[in-house]
Write a protein that holds these residues in place. Sequence first.
Motif, PDB file in Angstrom:
ATOM      1  N   UNK A  32       0.836  -1.203   0.000  1.00 13.75           N
ATOM      2  CA  UNK A  32       0.000   0.000   0.000  1.00 13.75           C
ATOM      3  C   UNK A  32       0.872   1.255   0.000  1.00 13.75           C
ATOM      4  N   UNK A  33       1.904   1.244   0.833  1.00 15.28           N
ATOM      5  CA  UNK A  33       2.808   2.384   0.893  1.00 15.28           C
ATOM      6  C   UNK A  33       3.544   2.578  -0.429  1.00 15.28           C
ATOM      7  N   UNK A  34       4.016   1.477  -1.001  1.00 18.51           N
ATOM      8  CA  UNK A  34       4.764   1.571  -2.262  1.00 18.51           C
ATOM      9  C   UNK A  34       3.881   2.105  -3.382  1.00 18.51           C
ATOM     10  N   UNK A  35       2.644   1.650  -3.432  1.00 15.84           N
ATOM     11  CA  UNK A  35       1.738   2.126  -4.474  1.00 15.84           C
ATOM     12  C   UNK A  35       1.414   3.611  -4.281  1.00 15.84           C
ATOM     13  N   UNK A  36       1.301   4.030  -3.030  1.00 12.01           N
ATOM     14  CA  UNK A  36       1.118   5.459  -2.749  1.00 12.01           C
ATOM     15  C   UNK A  36       2.317   6.236  -3.284  1.00 12.01           C
ATOM     16  N   UNK A  37       3.503   5.731  -3.059  1.00  8.42           N
ATOM     17  CA  UNK A  37       4.699   6.397  -3.555  1.00  8.42           C
ATOM     18  C   UNK A  37       4.750   6.444  -5.069  1.00  8.42           C
ATOM     19  N   UNK A  38       4.419   5.339  -5.726  1.00 13.86           N
ATOM     20  CA  UNK A  38       4.435   5.303  -7.185  1.00 13.86           C
ATOM     21  C   UNK A  38       3.464   6.305  -7.791  1.00 13.86           C
ATOM     22  N   UNK A  39       2.408   6.602  -7.053  1.00 12.18           N
ATOM     23  CA  UNK A  39       1.428   7.566  -7.531  1.00 12.18           C
ATOM     24  C   UNK A  39       1.967   8.976  -7.638  1.00 12.18           C
ATOM     25  N   UNK A  40       3.145   9.236  -7.082  1.00 13.18           N
ATOM     26  CA  UNK A  40       3.739  10.565  -7.139  1.00 13.18           C
ATOM     27  C   UNK A  40       4.644  10.767  -8.355  1.00 13.18           C
ATOM     28  N   UNK A 117      14.709   6.222 -14.975  1.00 14.21           N
ATOM     29  CA  UNK A 117      14.014   6.259 -13.690  1.00 14.21           C
ATOM     30  C   UNK A 117      14.698   5.304 -12.719  1.00 14.21           C
ATOM     31  N   UNK A 118      14.869   5.756 -11.481  1.00 14.49           N
ATOM     32  CA  UNK A 118      15.363   4.888 -10.396  1.00 14.49           C
ATOM     33  C   UNK A 118      14.403   5.029  -9.217  1.00 14.49           C
ATOM     34  N   UNK A 119      14.180   3.933  -8.510  1.00 15.95           N
ATOM     35  CA  UNK A 119      13.313   3.948  -7.338  1.00 15.95           C
ATOM     36  C   UNK A 119      14.007   3.279  -6.157  1.00 15.95           C
ATOM     37  N   UNK A 120      13.597   3.688  -4.962  1.00 17.32           N
ATOM     38  CA  UNK A 120      14.154   3.110  -3.732  1.00 17.32           C
ATOM     39  C   UNK A 120      13.046   3.122  -2.680  1.00 17.32           C
ATOM     40  N   UNK A 121      12.487   1.957  -2.394  1.00 19.48           N
ATOM     41  CA  UNK A 121      11.396   1.828  -1.439  1.00 19.48           C
ATOM     42  C   UNK A 121      11.909   1.213  -0.139  1.00 19.48           C
ATOM     43  N   UNK A 122      11.740   1.914   0.963  1.00 19.90           N
ATOM     44  CA  UNK A 122      12.074   1.372   2.273  1.00 19.90           C
ATOM     45  C   UNK A 122      13.493   0.797   2.333  1.00 19.90           C
ATOM     46  N   UNK A 123      14.447   1.511   1.786  1.00 21.40           N
ATOM     47  CA  UNK A 123      15.800   0.944   1.726  1.00 21.40           C
ATOM     48  C   UNK A 123      16.907   1.918   2.090  1.00 21.40           C
ATOM     49  N   UNK A 124      16.705   3.223   1.901  1.00 21.35           N
ATOM     50  CA  UNK A 124      17.834   4.137   2.117  1.00 21.35           C
ATOM     51  C   UNK A 124      18.244   4.205   3.581  1.00 21.35           C
ATOM     52  N   UNK A 125      17.416   3.664   4.497  1.00 19.32           N
ATOM     53  CA  UNK A 125      17.801   3.596   5.910  1.00 19.32           C
ATOM     54  C   UNK A 125      19.138   2.878   6.090  1.00 19.32           C
ATOM     55  N   UNK A 126      19.445   1.978   5.162  1.00 21.10           N
ATOM     56  CA  UNK A 126      20.608   1.098   5.308  1.00 21.10           C
ATOM     57  C   UNK A 126      21.742   1.453   4.342  1.00 21.10           C
ATOM     58  N   UNK A 127      21.592   2.525   3.608  1.00 19.29           N
ATOM     59  CA  UNK A 127      22.630   2.903   2.651  1.00 19.29           C
ATOM     60  C   UNK A 127      23.800   3.564   3.376  1.00 19.29           C
ATOM     61  N   UNK A 128      25.027   3.173   3.031  1.00 17.54           N
ATOM     62  CA  UNK A 128      26.215   3.664   3.759  1.00 17.54           C
ATOM     63  C   UNK A 128      26.669   5.049   3.302  1.00 17.54           C
ATOM     64  N   UNK A 129      25.951   6.068   3.725  1.00 18.41           N
ATOM     65  CA  UNK A 129      26.283   7.437   3.346  1.00 18.41           C
ATOM     66  C   UNK A 129      25.383   7.912   2.226  1.00 18.41           C
ATOM     67  N   UNK A 130      24.395   8.752   2.560  1.00 15.98           N
ATOM     68  CA  UNK A 130      23.407   9.137   1.558  1.00 15.98           C
ATOM     69  C   UNK A 130      24.022   9.849   0.361  1.00 15.98           C
ATOM     70  N   UNK A 131      24.883  10.822   0.610  1.00 18.59           N
ATOM     71  CA  UNK A 131      25.412  11.601  -0.506  1.00 18.59           C
ATOM     72  C   UNK A 131      26.199  10.726  -1.472  1.00 18.59           C
ATOM     73  N   UNK A 132      27.031   9.839  -0.927  1.00 14.58           N
ATOM     74  CA  UNK A 132      27.812   8.954  -1.796  1.00 14.58           C
ATOM     75  C   UNK A 132      26.898   8.049  -2.611  1.00 14.58           C
TER      76      UNK A 132
END
Length: 207
Positions: A32-40, A117-132
Motif C-alpha cells: 500500500x505504501x509503495x503504491x502510494x509512492x508510485x502515484x507521485x 528512472x530509479x526507485x528506492x522503497x524502504x531501503x535508504x535507511x541502510x545505505x552507507x552514506x546518503x550523498x555517496x
Amino acid sequence: MGLFKNYVSQTRKPEGLLGKIMLDGMNSGHAVMADWGLGHLPPLAPKNALDLGCGGGRNAGELLKKYPLAHVTAVDYSALSVEKAREFNREMIAAGRCSVQQGDVSDLTLAAEAFDLATAFETIYFWPGLERCFAQVARVLRPGGYFLICNESDGTDAAGLKFEKIIDGMKTHTVDAIETALRSAGFSAVECEHHPSKPWITVLARK
C-alpha cells in the motif's frame, strides 16, 4: 528481544529462514505504501528503470506493469533478496523485460546514464552514506531522469526511531536531510510530500 531483533534486523540484509519470512512479508506489507509512492511519479515513458534495494521483487513487478514498454533492472545487496526477486518476476525475466542482480548501491556496477528512472522503497535507511549513494544513482541516470524515494518513516516518528535503535546499521532520515544529500549529489529539482495521516514520505528528485 533476541529473536525479535534477529527478525526485524532481516530488513537490512535478509538471510536464511527468517530472511525468507521477512521478504514474503515485505512484498505484502509494504504494498500500500509503495503504491502510494508510485502515484507521485509524473507521466513518464521510461525505456529503462532501476529498482534499488528491490527486496522480494514486488515493486520491480509494479514498475513492469506501470511501464509496459520498459525494461526493469532490480538490484539488492542480499543474495536471498536477489533469489526471491528473480522468482517473483520470473515470467518477465524470461520475456527479456527484467533482470535482477546483486549489487552495492554505494558502488554500482552499472553503465553511466543508462536509466530514465530509479526507485528506492524502504531501503535508504541502510545505505552507507546518503550523498555517496545518491551520487551513484545520479551517475547511472540520464539527464532529466527521475529518482523516487519512498519511506515509511519520516525520521521523526516514534516507530521509526524505535527500530533505528534495535536494528544495527539503520538510520531514519528526515525530508530535509534527504533533500540536502540529493542536491549535494547532483540533483537539481527535489519535491517532497508527507502522507496526510501517516509518517510516510516520498521524495522525487530530477537529475
